[in-house]
Design an enzyme around this catalytic site. Structure first.
Site, mmCIF file in Angstrom:
data_model
loop_
_atom_site.group_PDB
_atom_site.id
_atom_site.type_symbol
_atom_site.label_atom_id
_atom_site.label_comp_id
_atom_site.label_asym_id
_atom_site.label_seq_id
_atom_site.Cartn_x
_atom_site.Cartn_y
_atom_site.Cartn_z
ATOM 1 N N GLU A 1 0.829 -1.194 0.000
ATOM 2 C CA GLU A 1 0.000 0.000 0.000
ATOM 3 C C GLU A 1 0.869 1.252 0.000
ATOM 4 O O GLU A 1 1.936 1.287 0.616
ATOM 5 C CB GLU A 1 -0.929 0.007 1.220
ATOM 6 C CG GLU A 1 -1.987 -1.080 1.146
ATOM 7 C CD GLU A 1 -2.920 -1.116 2.354
ATOM 8 O OE1 GLU A 1 -4.051 -1.597 2.187
ATOM 9 O OE2 GLU A 1 -2.516 -0.683 3.450
ATOM 10 N N CYS B 1 -1.502 6.736 9.932
ATOM 11 C CA CYS B 1 -0.266 6.211 10.513
ATOM 12 C C CYS B 1 -0.549 4.959 11.338
ATOM 13 O O CYS B 1 -1.414 4.951 12.207
ATOM 14 C CB CYS B 1 0.367 7.286 11.388
ATOM 15 S SG CYS B 1 1.869 6.759 12.212
#
Length: 409
Positions: A121, A379
């Site tokens: 990703e 994150c």
């Protein structure tokens, strides 16, 4: 409720993508390696320097993904290149767009040699004055940081320099960031300048466990005759692979970020298990010796805010003491939820108190605005199996999103 909008990735005039053929790619080769590859295929020695310059310009300045688009290269040369090499992009398995404009791509790279196709990703985060691309360096991760979703996916393999660079090339394709390209309709991007102005090696994997490929990819990304990113706009984040930190500054010369998250060895051993091998004193000593370190080139220390784990004012005091003498900025990161985690994000009031305390000691301590949470792009949330999340997990995640919504306001 829907937590994401998947967009159509089969648009006309799309960049050429890999078909699975095992031709070697010219992407990610140094000029010397590209010259050797052409020489091996019979290109005359007197032409090699010119051909390498042409290819470099077409691949990295013009952004082409098909040899037929190289209009100043002779047809017989283009045919030879097509027969033996590729410059195709990875396959886009899925492209998701968050409500805040964050984009996440699930990319599939073809098998190489005895390998098998792999998926990773990459995430694009647009802001008013810049656009940041978060790049992966490995398929999975070995570090098993307890708060990180990527750490729940086993390491499959390192990415090659080609695969690391291809994330940047593909993002610029999709965002219309090469000459004569148009951005997709309705895209949230910087108002002017480059669409991808910054890159951060903060995606899947530990970059310093893949040093050689990361080094080659970043040196090409910052090459002044190609992609031309400023080294001050490239940040490499490590969990603390101490022996490679000095090399990063000396051989790559980009900005450094440290995934810190705790100020005591006993806690960091749990949150970031690599601390057992390279404890805090060794890590901070390596940071102090980082080449080029100054108030103008500070190290960023990332600190995820975990409720009742590492968010007390005693932790804040310990952080100031730990970083004494290190030109530093401290990024406070509200914990981003993912299905199955036992951690919670600190209360917003506590995060602000923590930030104020750090700031009063003279350190910049911005609170990172959570971006892309609704598409698992924030994150600590990246994991390439995310597209196969079970329905029950998706429902649990949506419930978590609703419960945490107030924390972002």
């Amino acid at each position: 409720m829907s937590v994401m909008d998947a967009i159509d990735v089969t648009k006309p005039q799309a960049p050429k993508t890999s078909s699975g053929a095992e031709k070697p790619s010219l992407i990610g080769l140094s000029r010397q390696e590209m010259a050797a590859a052409l020489r091996e295929k019979g290109v005359a020695e007197k032409q090699i320097k010119m051909r390498v310059a042409q290819l470099w310009n077409w691949i990295y300045v013009r952004g082409v993904s098909d040899f037929d688009h190289m209009t100043n290269v002779a047809k017989d040369m283009r045919e030879m290149l097509k027969q033996h090499f590729t410059i195709a992009r990875p396959e886009i398995v899925e492209e998701q767009v968050s409500n805040d404009g964050t984009r996440k791509w699930l990319l599939r790279f073809p098998a190489r040699g005895a390998g098998r196709p792999v998926e990773i990703e990459a995430v694009y985060i647009p802001e008013e004055g810049r656009g940041t691309l978060c790049i992966s360096s490995q398929v999975g991760c070995t570090l098993t940081c307890s708060f990180c979703h990527t750490g729940t996916q086993r390491l499959v393999r390192n990415l090659t320099a080609e695969e690391i660079l291809s994330q940047l090339l593909l993002a610029r394709d999709r965002l219309g960031d090469f000459p004569d390209r148009e951005a997709p309709q309705g895209t949230i991007m910087p108002a002017e300048g480059r669409k991808v102005s910054n890159i951060v090696m903060m995606g899947m994997g530990e970059p310093l466990y893949n040093f050689d490929a990361v080094k080659q990819a970043l040196l090409i990304a910052t090459d002044g005759d190609g992609l031309s990113l400023s080294k001050r706009r490239v940040t490499l984040s490590t969990s603390g692979v101490v022996p490679e930190i000095f090399r990063t500054g000396e051989e790559i010369g980009v900005m450094l970020a440290i995934s810190l998250h705790a100020v005591r060895d006993d806690l960091r051993d749990i949150l970031v298990p690599i601390n057992k091998k390279y404890p805090l004193k060794e890590l901070i000593d390596a940071c102090k010796a980082y080449p080029g370190l100054s108030n103008a080139r500070r190290i960023t220390f990332e600190y995820v805010m975990l409720k009742d784990v590492n968010d007390s004012l005693e932790d804040a005091k310990g952080l100031i003491k730990l970083l004494k003498g290190v030109p530093a900025k401290i990024n406070l990161i509200p914990f981003n939820p993912w299905p199955g985690t036992n951690y919670q994000c600190s209360d917003w009031e506590q995060i602000e108190k923590f930030a104020d305390f750090i700031n009063s000691a003279g350190y910049a301590s911005p609170i990172r605005t959570p971006r892309g949470r609704d598409i698992l792009a924030a994150c600590g949330q990246l994991k390439s199996e995310s597209e196969r999340m079970r329905k029950t997990e998706r429902l649990a995640f949506e419930a978590m999103m609703i419960a945490n919504h107030g924390a972002d306001d």
